[in-house]
Design an enzyme around this catalytic site. Sequence first.
Site, PDB file in Angstrom:
ATOM      1  N   SER A   1      84.830 100.869  53.948  1.00  0.00           N
ATOM      2  CA  SER A   1      84.241 100.406  55.014  1.00  0.00           C
ATOM      3  C   SER A   1      85.218  99.903  56.042  1.00  0.00           C
ATOM      4  CB  SER A   1      83.239  99.313  54.583  1.00  0.00           C
ATOM      5  OG  SER A   1      82.273  99.701  53.570  1.00  0.00           O
TER       6      SER A   1
HETATM    7  N1  SAH Z   1      82.661  98.799  48.781  1.00  0.00           N
HETATM    8  C1  SAH Z   1      83.109 100.210  49.159  1.00  0.00           C
HETATM    9  C2  SAH Z   1      82.429 100.924  50.075  1.00  0.00           C
HETATM   10  C3  SAH Z   1      82.293 102.117  49.522  1.00  0.00           C
HETATM   11  S1  SAH Z   1      81.046 103.165  50.317  1.00  0.00           S
HETATM   12  C4  SAH Z   1      84.754  99.943  49.655  1.00  0.00           C
HETATM   13  O1  SAH Z   1      85.127  98.932  49.708  1.00  0.00           O
HETATM   14  O2  SAH Z   1      85.534 101.082  49.677  1.00  0.00           O
HETATM   15  C5  SAH Z   1      79.757 103.101  49.266  1.00  0.00           C
HETATM   16  C6  SAH Z   1      79.988 103.649  48.011  1.00  0.00           C
HETATM   17  O3  SAH Z   1      78.497 103.367  47.299  1.00  0.00           O
HETATM   18  C7  SAH Z   1      80.384 105.089  47.680  1.00  0.00           C
HETATM   19  O4  SAH Z   1      81.462 104.901  46.903  1.00  0.00           O
HETATM   20  C8  SAH Z   1      79.023 105.645  46.842  1.00  0.00           C
HETATM   21  O5  SAH Z   1      79.522 106.610  46.147  1.00  0.00           O
HETATM   22  C9  SAH Z   1      78.347 104.400  46.365  1.00  0.00           C
HETATM   23  N2  SAH Z   1      76.977 104.624  46.091  1.00  0.00           N
HETATM   24  C10 SAH Z   1      76.062 105.328  46.893  1.00  0.00           C
HETATM   25  N3  SAH Z   1      74.856 105.192  46.267  1.00  0.00           N
HETATM   26  C11 SAH Z   1      75.070 104.518  45.235  1.00  0.00           C
HETATM   27  C12 SAH Z   1      74.145 104.083  43.867  1.00  0.00           C
HETATM   28  N4  SAH Z   1      72.835 104.191  43.813  1.00  0.00           N
HETATM   29  N5  SAH Z   1      74.795 103.231  43.049  1.00  0.00           N
HETATM   30  C13 SAH Z   1      75.992 102.931  43.113  1.00  0.00           C
HETATM   31  N6  SAH Z   1      76.759 103.197  43.833  1.00  0.00           N
HETATM   32  C14 SAH Z   1      76.408 104.009  44.791  1.00  0.00           C
END
Ligand code: SAH
Length: 218
Positions: free
Chosen positions: A69
Amino acid sequence: MNKNIQGIGMTSQRTRDRLIERLRVKGIRNVTVLEVMRSLPRHLFIDEALATRAYEDDALPIGHKQTISQPYIVARMTEALISEGIPSKVLEIGTGSGYQAALLAHIVEKVYTVELIKPLYQQARKLLISLGLRNVQYKLSDGTWGWENYAPYDAIIVTAAAPEIPNSLINQLAIGGRLIIPVGTQDDVQQLLTLKRTSEGVTQEKIEDVSFVPLVRG
Ligand code: SAH
């Protein structure tokens, strides 16, 4: 400063300081958030090929169609999470690169983080352990269902956009706890919301419009 973070070149620290200045200009005021972000080596959470862009205020690809993000949004969500006191148990849905989890691990007592994509889950866990963060627990699963075993949580943060607010997450909040979540589909503008669970019910407040990758069903 965390001893694991020392010894990175002056250049990195200077570019990191510039990022913190930019966040301040954009309205981030919480000193804890700013100071921990100043110390966090964001370049370690992305591919080396993108490392030169690590301290720009942008979301960046981390593979598997996912992103780390934008620092401003990470700061804003964390600020919202701790604005009325530091929660002790926090659940994060969407570990991704692990950056948000690492930030939280420096601020709160215990972090529980859930990721759906196995290589991301493995990589983030390895990195956070190598950074010496021992107060994080990791789970590979669909976080739409939360993480029942350790509920209730003082706060839950969802870092992918949910089409609607998952009931299980509300149910896993302690009374007085808060949920920070982007709600909406990817085509719409999503709204970043703070929901608070009180003994009478749930209150909701909008933080701002955002654009997240979708929360998918596993
Ligand atoms: N907090 C992260 C942002 C990652 S983007 C950071 O600091 O880098 C969002 C993430 O959510 C992705 O890695 C994606 O694979 C995950 N995601 C999407 N749907 C999900 C679900 N149902 N359960 C768990 N993770 C999920």
